[in-house]
Design a protein around this motif. Structure first.
Motif, PDB file in Angstrom:
ATOM      1  N   VAL A   1      -6.416  -1.721 -11.189  1.00 55.09           N
ATOM      2  CA  VAL A   1      -5.795  -0.401 -11.095  1.00 55.09           C
ATOM      3  C   VAL A   1      -5.080  -0.258  -9.763  1.00 55.09           C
ATOM      4  N   ASN A   2      -3.809   0.086  -9.787  1.00 55.69           N
ATOM      5  CA  ASN A   2      -3.044   0.516  -8.610  1.00 55.69           C
ATOM      6  C   ASN A   2      -2.834   2.024  -8.750  1.00 55.69           C
ATOM      7  N   SER A   3      -3.148   2.774  -7.705  1.00 53.43           N
ATOM      8  CA  SER A   3      -3.077   4.234  -7.837  1.00 53.43           C
ATOM      9  C   SER A   3      -2.517   4.883  -6.581  1.00 53.43           C
ATOM     10  N   VAL A   4      -1.965   6.064  -6.772  1.00 51.66           N
ATOM     11  CA  VAL A   4      -1.523   6.907  -5.655  1.00 51.66           C
ATOM     12  C   VAL A   4      -2.570   7.992  -5.443  1.00 51.66           C
ATOM     13  N   LEU A   5      -2.716   8.427  -4.189  1.00 48.84           N
ATOM     14  CA  LEU A   5      -3.720   9.409  -3.826  1.00 48.84           C
ATOM     15  C   LEU A   5      -3.060  10.613  -3.163  1.00 48.84           C
ATOM     16  N   LEU A   6      -3.596  11.782  -3.445  1.00 51.69           N
ATOM     17  CA  LEU A   6      -3.112  13.017  -2.822  1.00 51.69           C
ATOM     18  C   LEU A   6      -4.317  13.907  -2.531  1.00 51.69           C
ATOM     19  N   ILE A   7      -4.427  14.353  -1.288  1.00 56.13           N
ATOM     20  CA  ILE A   7      -5.513  15.256  -0.886  1.00 56.13           C
ATOM     21  C   ILE A   7      -4.895  16.504  -0.265  1.00 56.13           C
ATOM     22  N   LEU A   8      -5.328  17.663  -0.742  1.00 58.71           N
ATOM     23  CA  LEU A   8      -4.845  18.946  -0.232  1.00 58.71           C
ATOM     24  C   LEU A   8      -6.032  19.767   0.253  1.00 58.71           C
ATOM     25  N   ASN A   9      -5.819  20.480   1.356  1.00 59.87           N
ATOM     26  CA  ASN A   9      -6.866  21.369   1.872  1.00 59.87           C
ATOM     27  C   ASN A   9      -6.211  22.611   2.444  1.00 59.87           C
ATOM     28  N   TYR A  10      -6.703  23.746   1.997  1.00 61.37           N
ATOM     29  CA  TYR A  10      -6.129  25.021   2.438  1.00 61.37           C
ATOM     30  C   TYR A  10      -7.253  25.942   2.892  1.00 61.37           C
ATOM     31  N   LYS A  11      -7.280  26.261   4.170  1.00 60.31           N
ATOM     32  CA  LYS A  11      -8.304  27.154   4.711  1.00 60.31           C
ATOM     33  C   LYS A  11      -7.712  28.549   4.793  1.00 60.31           C
TER      34      LYS A  11
ATOM     35  N   GLY B   1      -6.432  14.213  -5.907  1.00 59.42           N
ATOM     36  CA  GLY B   1      -5.934  13.621  -7.139  1.00 59.42           C
ATOM     37  C   GLY B   1      -5.634  12.141  -6.974  1.00 59.42           C
ATOM     38  N   THR B   2      -5.977  11.352  -7.982  1.00 60.79           N
ATOM     39  CA  THR B   2      -5.591   9.937  -8.031  1.00 60.79           C
ATOM     40  C   THR B   2      -4.942   9.676  -9.379  1.00 60.79           C
ATOM     41  N   TYR B   3      -3.898   8.872  -9.372  1.00 65.50           N
ATOM     42  CA  TYR B   3      -3.199   8.539 -10.620  1.00 65.50           C
ATOM     43  C   TYR B   3      -2.899   7.047 -10.643  1.00 65.50           C
ATOM     44  N   GLY B   4      -3.369   6.359 -11.675  1.00 62.93           N
ATOM     45  CA  GLY B   4      -3.133   4.927 -11.816  1.00 62.93           C
ATOM     46  C   GLY B   4      -1.777   4.660 -12.420  1.00 62.93           C
TER      47      GLY B   4
END
Length: 495
Positions: A396-406, A417-420
Motif C-alpha cells: 500500500v502506498n498512501s497519502v496522509l493528512l492531519i488537521l487540528n483546530y483548537k 485521513g489516509t488514502y491508498g
C-alpha cells in the motif's frame, strides 16, 4: 520554562550592552532585531560582523545566543565556550550557557554550571529553578520538591515556582480513563466495549497502570481482558522500559495470559529506537470471537524527528500464532511538521506498507462434499478467513493528512485521513479441481488485485473542568478485508 526563556531574552540585551567594547552600529541593530524576535535577520548580520570581531566578548555572547534561538546549537555551544574563556568570572554568560544547555536537554552538562551558579546570589534563583525542572523532567520528583521548598525559604514571596509546582501536580495526579465503544463491519460483526484505565506517574522508577476491557459481540460472544504494567524511565541516557502482564478470557473458550515488554532508547537528539514483544488477543474476525485466539508480536521501530521540517518512521512487525503461521509487515511514513492557517494546523505526509503471511487461511464456506454437489469445476466458491486475516503480498502506498483546530481553551477538533492511491495484493479464490489421480479437491489460487484502502478518523475534545475531559471519536476504515465504522466516547478524570 517560559520564565527562563523570558529572562534569557531580556538579560542578553542588558548584559551585552554592559560588556560591549565598542558602540557598534551593527550590534545595536542586532539588539533591536532580538527585541523584535527577528532571530534569522540578527544571525545574518552577526555572520558578516563576526569574522573581524572574533575576540570581542559581546559579539561572541550575542552570536551564541542568536544561534541557539535559530536551533544551531553546535556552533552556539562553541561560541558560548569561547565567550566564557574570554570572561571566566562572568556568571551572566555562564547562566545564558546553562539556559541553552537546559533548553536542548543537555541536563548533565547544564548541571555542572548550575552547581556554581546556585552559590552566587545574582544567579541563585534561576539556577535553582532550572535544577528543580531538571529533576522533574528526569523523574526525580522528591528532589525537585526539595529544591522548590529551598527556593520558597530563600524567596518567600516568589512566584517563579508556581509553574513547576503546577506541572508536578498535573504529572503525578492519579487518573482514570473510561471508554465506551461501538463497532460494526461488513463481515458482518458488531460489538460493544467498555474500557477502564487507572494509573499514576510516581517517579522514574514507578509509573503503574491497570487496564480492563470488556467486549460483547453479536449475538452472544463475550471477551474480557485485564492487564497491569509499569514503566521505568532513565532520562540521563534516554532509556525507558515498559513491562506488562495480564489475562484474557474468551467466554466461548479458555483463559490465556497476555502482556509483553517494550524497550525504547534515544539514539541522539532527533532519533529513537524501540524494540519489543507482546502477546494480545486477536478479535478481528467473526471466528476469532468464538475461541481463545491470541497473537504474538515481535517489533522494532525507528523514529527521526526534525523539529523544523518533518518526522520519519520505519517499523517491522512479525506477527505469529500458535499454529506456527506468521505475518511479516514493514511500514514507514514521513510527515511534515504542522503549519498553521489561522487556528488550523495542517500536516501532510506519505506512507508505505508491505504485509505477507507465510500461510494463507482463506477457507471455503462449503465442505468438499457440499461443494461437489453445488458447484461445477472452475466456478469460484465463496470463502472467509479462518480464524484470522492473512494478507498475500499486500502493498500500500498512501497519502496522509492531519488537521487540528483548537477553537478555544476548552474545545478542540481534529481529523486524520489516509488514502491508498496505489495498493495491490494477491486475492485468494477457491474452486473445484482434480488432483491428477481422479480425485476432486478444493484448490486455492490467487490473482493480482488493485484496491484503494482508506481510513478517516475525526474527533472532538471538550474540557468540561480542569480535571475532566471528554473526547468523541469516529472512525471509518476500508481495508482489503473489510469495512468498519467505530464510535468511541472517552472520559478522562484527574483524581
Amino acid at each position: 520554562m517560559k520564565l527562563i526563556k523570558l529572562f534569557s531574552s531580556l538579560l542578553i540585551l542588558f548584559s551585552c550592552s554592559l560588556f560591549s567594547q565598542r558602540n557598534s552600529d551593527t550590534l545595536d541593530q542586532v539588539k533591536v532585531l532580538i527585541k523584535n524576535k527577528q532571530y534569522s535577520q540578527a544571525e545574518a548580520l552577526l555572520e558578516n560582523y563576526y569574522p573581524s570581531h572574533k575576540e570581542d566578548l559581546a559579539t561572541n555572547w550575542m552570536y551564541a545566543q542568536v544561534l541557539h534561538w535559530n536551533y544551531k546549537n553546535k556552533l552556539s555551544n562553541d561560541l558560548f565556550e569561547k565567550a566564557i574563556a574570554l570572561a571566566p568570572k562572568n556568571t551572566a554568560i555562564q547562566l545564558d550557557y546553562a539556559r541553552m544547555l537546559y533548553e536542548i536537554g543537555e541536563f548533565k552538562k547544564a548541571q555542572t554550571l548550575i552547581n556554581t551558579l546556585k552559590t552566587v546570589e545574582a544567579t541563585q534563583a534561576e539556577a535553582l529553578l532550572m535544577e528543580a525542572n531538571i529533576h522533574f523532567w528526569s523523574g526525580h520528583i522528591n528532589e525537585a520538591q526539595e529544591i522548590i521548598q529551598e527556593l520558597k525559604k530563600l524567596y518567600p514571596n516568589t512566584y517563579i515556582t508556581d509553574e513547576i509546582v503546577k506541572n508536578i501536580d498535573e504529572a503525578t495526579s492519579p487518573y482514570l480513563k473510561t471508554n465506551f465503544e461501538y463497532q460494526s463491519d461488513n463481515q458482518p460483526m458488531k460489538f460493544v466495549a467498555e474500557k477502564i484505565e487507572l494509573g499514576q506517574y510516581r517517579s522514574w522508577l514507578l509509573s503503574p497502570k491497570l487496564e480492563i476491557a470488556n467486549y460483547n459481540f453479536t449475538p452472544t460472544q463475550q471477551a474480557l481482558t485485564a492487564k497491569v504494567s509499569n514503566q521505568l524511565y532513565l532520562a540521563s541516557i534516554g532509556f525507558s522500559a515498559t513491562i506488562a502482564a495480564g489475562a484474557y478470557k474468551n467466554f466461548s473458550g479458555t483463559t490465556d495470559w497476555i502482556g509483553g515488554i517494550e524497550l525504547s532508547q534515544k539514539v541522539n537528539k532527533h532519533t529513537s529506537l524501540k524494540l519489543g514483544y507482546n502477546k494480545r488477543p486477536y478479535l478481528g474476525t467473526l471466528v476469532s470471537t468464538t475461541l481463545n485466539l491470541t497473537q504474538n508480536n515481535l517489533f522494532g521501530e525507528l523514529d527521526y524527528t526534525n523539529n523544523k521540517l518533518f518526522s520519519i518512521h520505519a517499523g517491522y512487525n512479525n506477527q505469529y500464532f500458535n499454529d506456527k503461521n506468521n505475518i511479516a509487515t514493514i511500514s514507514s511514513w514521513i510527515i511534515s511538521k504542522p503549519f498553521s492557517l489561522s487556528k488550523l494546523k495542517v500536516q501532510l505526509g506519505y506512507g508505505y506498507s508491505y504485509s505477507n503471511a507465510k500461510n494463507n487461511l482463506f477457507t471455503a464456506k462449503e465442505s468438499l462434499n457440499d461443494a461437489i454437489t453445488s458447484f461445477s469445476p472452475n466456478i469460484t466458491i465463496e470463502g472467509y478467513y479462518n480464524p484470522y486475516f492473512t494478507p498475500k503480498e499486500q502493498m500500500v502506498n498512501s497519502v496522509l493528512l492531519i488537521l487540528n483546530y483548537k477553537a478555544s481553551n476548552k474545545v478542540e477538533f481534529g481529523a486524520k485521513g489516509t488514502y491508498g492511491f496505489a495498493a495491490q495484493c494477491l486475492n485468494p479464490y477457491i474452486y473445484l479441481d482434480n488432483d491428477g489421480a481422479g480425485n476432486t479437491i478444493l484448490t486455492t489460487n490467487y490473482f493480482k488485485t488493485n484496491f484503494n484502502p482508506y481510513e478517516v478518523n475525526a474527533f472532538m475534545g471538550y474540557k468540561l473542568t480542569s480535571s475532566i475531559e471528554a473526547k468523541f471519536t469516529y472512525t471509518n476504515q476500508q481495508t482489503f478485508f473489510y469495512n468498519r465504522n467505530n464510535f468511541n466516547l472517552g472520559l478522562n478524570f484527574k483524581l
